[in-house]
Enzyme design. Structure first.
Site, PDB file in Angstrom:
ATOM      1  N   LYS A   5       0.726  -0.967   0.344  1.00 59.41           N
ATOM      2  CA  LYS A   5      -0.149   0.343   0.019  1.00 59.41           C
ATOM      3  C   LYS A   5       0.899   1.253  -0.034  1.00 59.41           C
ATOM      4  CE  LYS A   5      -1.930   1.536   3.705  1.00 59.41           C
ATOM      5  NZ  LYS A   5      -1.074   2.977   4.672  1.00 59.41           N
ATOM      6  N   ASN A   6       1.938   0.858   1.343  1.00 62.65           N
ATOM      7  CA  ASN A   6       2.594   2.995   1.534  1.00 62.65           C
ATOM      8  C   ASN A   6       3.713   2.684  -0.102  1.00 62.65           C
ATOM      9  OD1 ASN A   6       1.142   2.956   3.176  1.00 62.65           O
ATOM     10  ND2 ASN A   6       1.843   2.289   4.727  1.00 62.65           N
ATOM     11  N   CYS A 100      -5.766  12.945  13.085  1.00 60.76           N
ATOM     12  CA  CYS A 100      -6.529  11.599  12.548  1.00 60.76           C
ATOM     13  C   CYS A 100      -6.140  11.097  14.383  1.00 60.76           C
ATOM     14  CB  CYS A 100      -6.126  10.835  11.164  1.00 60.76           C
ATOM     15  SG  CYS A 100      -4.704  10.258  11.390  1.00 60.76           S
ATOM     16  N   ARG A 105      -0.511  14.421  13.465  1.00 61.68           N
ATOM     17  CA  ARG A 105       0.572  14.329  11.713  1.00 61.68           C
ATOM     18  C   ARG A 105       0.003  15.313  10.832  1.00 61.68           C
ATOM     19  NH1 ARG A 105      -1.999   9.139   9.122  1.00 61.68           N
ATOM     20  NH2 ARG A 105       0.437   9.071   8.051  1.00 61.68           N
ATOM     21  N   ASP A 288       4.112   0.486  12.199  1.00 58.89           N
ATOM     22  CA  ASP A 288       2.751  -0.056  11.385  1.00 58.89           C
ATOM     23  C   ASP A 288       2.748  -1.680  12.298  1.00 58.89           C
ATOM     24  OD1 ASP A 288       2.013   2.491  10.218  1.00 58.89           O
ATOM     25  OD2 ASP A 288       3.002   1.963   8.910  1.00 58.89           O
ATOM     26  N   ILE A 310       6.663   7.140  17.103  1.00 58.59           N
ATOM     27  CA  ILE A 310       6.257   7.372  15.500  1.00 58.59           C
ATOM     28  C   ILE A 310       5.021   8.884  16.327  1.00 58.59           C
ATOM     29  CG2 ILE A 310       6.255   7.889  13.196  1.00 58.59           C
ATOM     30  CD1 ILE A 310       8.578   6.809  14.216  1.00 58.59           C
ATOM     31  N   ARG A 380      -8.793  -0.773   4.381  1.00 58.86           N
ATOM     32  CA  ARG A 380      -8.317   0.228   3.732  1.00 58.86           C
ATOM     33  C   ARG A 380      -6.468  -0.036   3.677  1.00 58.86           C
ATOM     34  NH1 ARG A 380      -7.447   5.278   7.279  1.00 58.86           N
ATOM     35  NH2 ARG A 380      -6.262   6.012   5.607  1.00 58.86           N
TER      36      ARG A 380
HETATM   37  N1  EPU Z   1       5.560  14.740  11.065  1.00 57.04           N
HETATM   38  C1  EPU Z   1       5.484  15.837  11.448  1.00 57.04           C
HETATM   39  N2  EPU Z   1       5.722  17.375  10.426  1.00 57.04           N
HETATM   40  C2  EPU Z   1       5.765  16.557   8.996  1.00 57.04           C
HETATM   41  C3  EPU Z   1       5.353  15.139   8.400  1.00 57.04           C
HETATM   42  C4  EPU Z   1       6.069  14.107   9.524  1.00 57.04           C
HETATM   43  O1  EPU Z   1       6.092  16.795  12.769  1.00 57.04           O
HETATM   44  O2  EPU Z   1       5.725  17.861   8.182  1.00 57.04           O
HETATM   45  C5  EPU Z   1       5.793  13.779  11.813  1.00 57.04           C
HETATM   46  C6  EPU Z   1       4.458  12.895  12.064  1.00 57.04           C
HETATM   47  O3  EPU Z   1       3.340  13.000  12.698  1.00 57.04           O
HETATM   48  C7  EPU Z   1       5.092  11.472  13.199  1.00 57.04           C
HETATM   49  C8  EPU Z   1       6.478  11.118  11.794  1.00 57.04           C
HETATM   50  O4  EPU Z   1       6.629  12.540  11.893  1.00 57.04           O
HETATM   51  O5  EPU Z   1       5.527  11.429  14.353  1.00 57.04           O
HETATM   52  C9  EPU Z   1       6.458  10.654  11.226  1.00 57.04           C
HETATM   53  O6  EPU Z   1       5.592  10.628  10.594  1.00 57.04           O
HETATM   54  P1  EPU Z   1       5.703   9.909   8.877  1.00 57.04           P
HETATM   55  O7  EPU Z   1       5.367  11.692   7.929  1.00 57.04           O
HETATM   56  O8  EPU Z   1       6.945   9.128   8.545  1.00 57.04           O
HETATM   57  O9  EPU Z   1       4.015   9.340   8.441  1.00 57.04           O
HETATM   58  P2  EPU Z   1       3.527   9.781   6.708  1.00 57.04           P
HETATM   59  O10 EPU Z   1       4.539   9.541   5.855  1.00 57.04           O
HETATM   60  O11 EPU Z   1       2.229  10.553   7.200  1.00 57.04           O
HETATM   61  C10 EPU Z   1       4.346   7.029   6.626  1.00 57.04           C
HETATM   62  C11 EPU Z   1       2.894   5.897   6.178  1.00 57.04           C
HETATM   63  C12 EPU Z   1       2.029   5.501   7.667  1.00 57.04           C
HETATM   64  C13 EPU Z   1       3.426   5.024   8.467  1.00 57.04           C
HETATM   65  C14 EPU Z   1       4.327   5.908   8.540  1.00 57.04           C
HETATM   66  C15 EPU Z   1       5.600   6.401   9.909  1.00 57.04           C
HETATM   67  C16 EPU Z   1       2.452   6.264   4.017  1.00 57.04           C
HETATM   68  C17 EPU Z   1       1.530   6.037   2.489  1.00 57.04           C
HETATM   69  N3  EPU Z   1       1.723   5.961   5.136  1.00 57.04           N
HETATM   70  O12 EPU Z   1       2.924   8.370   7.045  1.00 57.04           O
HETATM   71  O13 EPU Z   1       1.926   4.060   7.463  1.00 57.04           O
HETATM   72  O14 EPU Z   1       2.811   4.780   8.974  1.00 57.04           O
HETATM   73  O15 EPU Z   1       5.061   6.466   7.666  1.00 57.04           O
HETATM   74  O16 EPU Z   1       6.241   5.288   9.166  1.00 57.04           O
HETATM   75  O17 EPU Z   1       3.362   5.670   3.701  1.00 57.04           O
HETATM   76  C18 EPU Z   1      -0.033   2.433   7.380  1.00 57.04           C
HETATM   77  O18 EPU Z   1      -0.072   1.843   7.064  1.00 57.04           O
HETATM   78  O19 EPU Z   1      -1.223   2.427   8.270  1.00 57.04           O
HETATM   79  C19 EPU Z   1       0.759   4.033   7.839  1.00 57.04           C
HETATM   80  C20 EPU Z   1      -0.474   4.896   9.030  1.00 57.04           C
END
Ligand code: EPU
Length: 401
Positions: A5-6, A100, A105, A288, A310, A380
């Site tokens: 998915k990701n 969420c 996030r 995850d 995280i 999802r």
């Molecule tokens: N964060 C910030 N600022 C930002 C971006 C992130 O503070 O601009 C923080 C977040 O709040 C969090 C940490 O950084 O504490 C890491 O978040 P990240 O941005 O890496 O998460 P994401 O990119 O939104 C992806 C996956 C998630 C997975 C996370 C962590 C996708 C589409 N989603 O989310 O997947 O949990 O990385 O590995 O790739 C899932 O599949 O169930 C899922 C939630």
């Protein structure tokens, strides 16, 4: 294993960087993938979904540059269109994701990076407006390791003028996979999979054909299901090198996990041992998989301490697991899980993708029947999980469509 998915979500978004028809294979049939398809269609792309597992995206006529609230609120990964739209069309309007089920996030790192590349960013009425005639390369140091942030900026930088360096970049296999895809499209990206990614911008990218890598979190979830049921499960079509941290924790919990031909075999042992976990960016233990491991530890022989560094609030599975008889105390972002002899079936509610997987895993060993509602959360992120588990001998069925 199904496609990841990701990995599929950013790859689908990357189609916006080129003009024409891209063909993606091994695309999992998931709620989130359908949402990304709806978003791309809304922007004007033509989406084809035949044969099963293949998705075509034709971006010849992109007419809209907006990701609306109703799509972003159902799937935060919608924000992945921001970088590509801004880079190829000079403009994007993307709804700000709100809170969420798993926490706040924010997307400040995505915006900081685009601004450093010369985009003008304005926030109004809950939307991000980004504009740039042409993005230019920049050195960007992430304050936190962010997966979609790294992906968004890597896509933007692929069409920027000059060189971009992304420092403290996410090293997840899905980031590496996206770089592979972008390079196939004609991008010049080095270092993906390390914390320093260098991108030399090019003027144009072209559509491609690509098959998505297998889903390491789906694989991890099924390994956990095998371990908790003391089963003997062979996973095919997975990439063991993406699963090191998960396999290490399952071994620590007493399961036997070994390479077997082109797959991985797990054999659960009679006594599961407690194990402490702290989630980390890749190659550390993935957030995850945190909920699924809480489920395993809830029937281990002793107490486990599981911390999510995280997403500090990613514990909505805990009150539901307690309904099944688990003994779990929450202290901020740490779950203290005291193993119990047995769980008991009960009606429970799914709250997010991985929380729902944890409930399924616990239900496999709970005495009696567990009825899990709101399984759209499961759908999802997992392709026909109930069918895969039923094929392994689980008594599980979908009771509503
Ligand atoms: N964060 C910030 N600022 C930002 C971006 C992130 O503070 O601009 C923080 C977040 O709040 C969090 C940490 O950084 O504490 C890491 O978040 P990240 O941005 O890496 O998460 P994401 O990119 O939104 C992806 C996956 C998630 C997975 C996370 C962590 C996708 C589409 N989603 O989310 O997947 O949990 O990385 O590995 O790739 C899932 O599949 O169930 C899922 C939630």
């Amino acid at each position: 294993m199904s496609g990841a998915k990701n990995a599929a979500l950013p790859i689908l978004a990357s189609s916006l960087l080129a003009e024409g028809k891209s063909i993606y294979r091994n695309v999992p049939a998931l709620g989130d993938v359908r949402t990304m398809g709806r978003l791309l269609a809304r922007l004007g792309a033509e989406i084809g979904e035949k044969p099963a597992g293949t998705m075509t995206v034709d971006t010849a006529r992109i007419t809209e540059l907006e990701a609306p609230y109703e799509l972003v609120k159902t799937m935060r990964a919608s924000v992945l269109v921001l970088g590509p739209l801004c880079a190829r069309h000079g403009r994007a309007r993307v709804s700000l994701p709100g809170g969420c089920a798993i926490g706040a996030r924010p997307i400040d790192q995505h915006l900081k990076g685009l601004a450093a590349m010369g985009a003008r960013i304005e926030l109004e009425h809950g939307y991000v407006n980004a504009r740039a005639r042409r993005l230019r390369g920049a050195t960007i140091v992430f304050d936190v390791v962010t997966v979609t942030g790294t992906e968004n900026l890597m896509m933007a930088a692929a069409l920027a003028k000059g060189r971009t360096a992304l420092e403290n970049a996410a090293r997840e296999p899905e980031v590496e996979e996206l770089a592979r895809v972008l390079n196939k499209m004609g991008a010049k990206i080095r270092g993906a999979g390390t914390s320093l990614i260098t991108i030399d911008g090019v003027d144009e990218l072209h559509p491609i054909e690509h098959s998505v890598i297998p889903d390491r979190i789906e694989a991890g979830t099924l390994l956990v299901a095998g371990a908790i049921t003391r089963g003997n499960v062979l996973l095919r079509d997975c990439l063991p090198e993406h699963l090191d941290a998960i396999i290490a924790k399952l071994r620590a919990a007493g399961a036997e996990v070994a390479a077997d031909g082109d797959g991985i075999r797990v054999r659960g042992k009679a006594d599961l041992k407690p194990t402490d976990i702290s989630t980390q960016p890749f190659p550390g233990f993935p957030t995850d998989m945190q909920a699924q491991m809480v489920a395993v530890c809830s029937v281990a022989d002793g107490a486990s301490v599981i911390t999510d560094t995280i997403y500090l609030d990613r514990f909505t599975h805990v009150p539901e697991l307690r309904r099944l008889g688990a003994d779990i105390q929450l202290e901020r972002n740490t779950a203290i899980v005291k193993g119990v002899d047995r769980l008991q079936g009960a009606p429970v509610m799914a709250t997010d993708i991985r929380a729902s997987a944890a409930l399924v895993i616990a239900a496999l060993v709970a005495e009696g029947e567990t009825c899990i509602s709101r399984i759209y959360h499961l759908d999802r992120g997992y392709e026909h999980l109930e069918q895969k588990l039923a094929a392994l001998g689980a008594r599980i069925e979908r009771t509503s469509p």
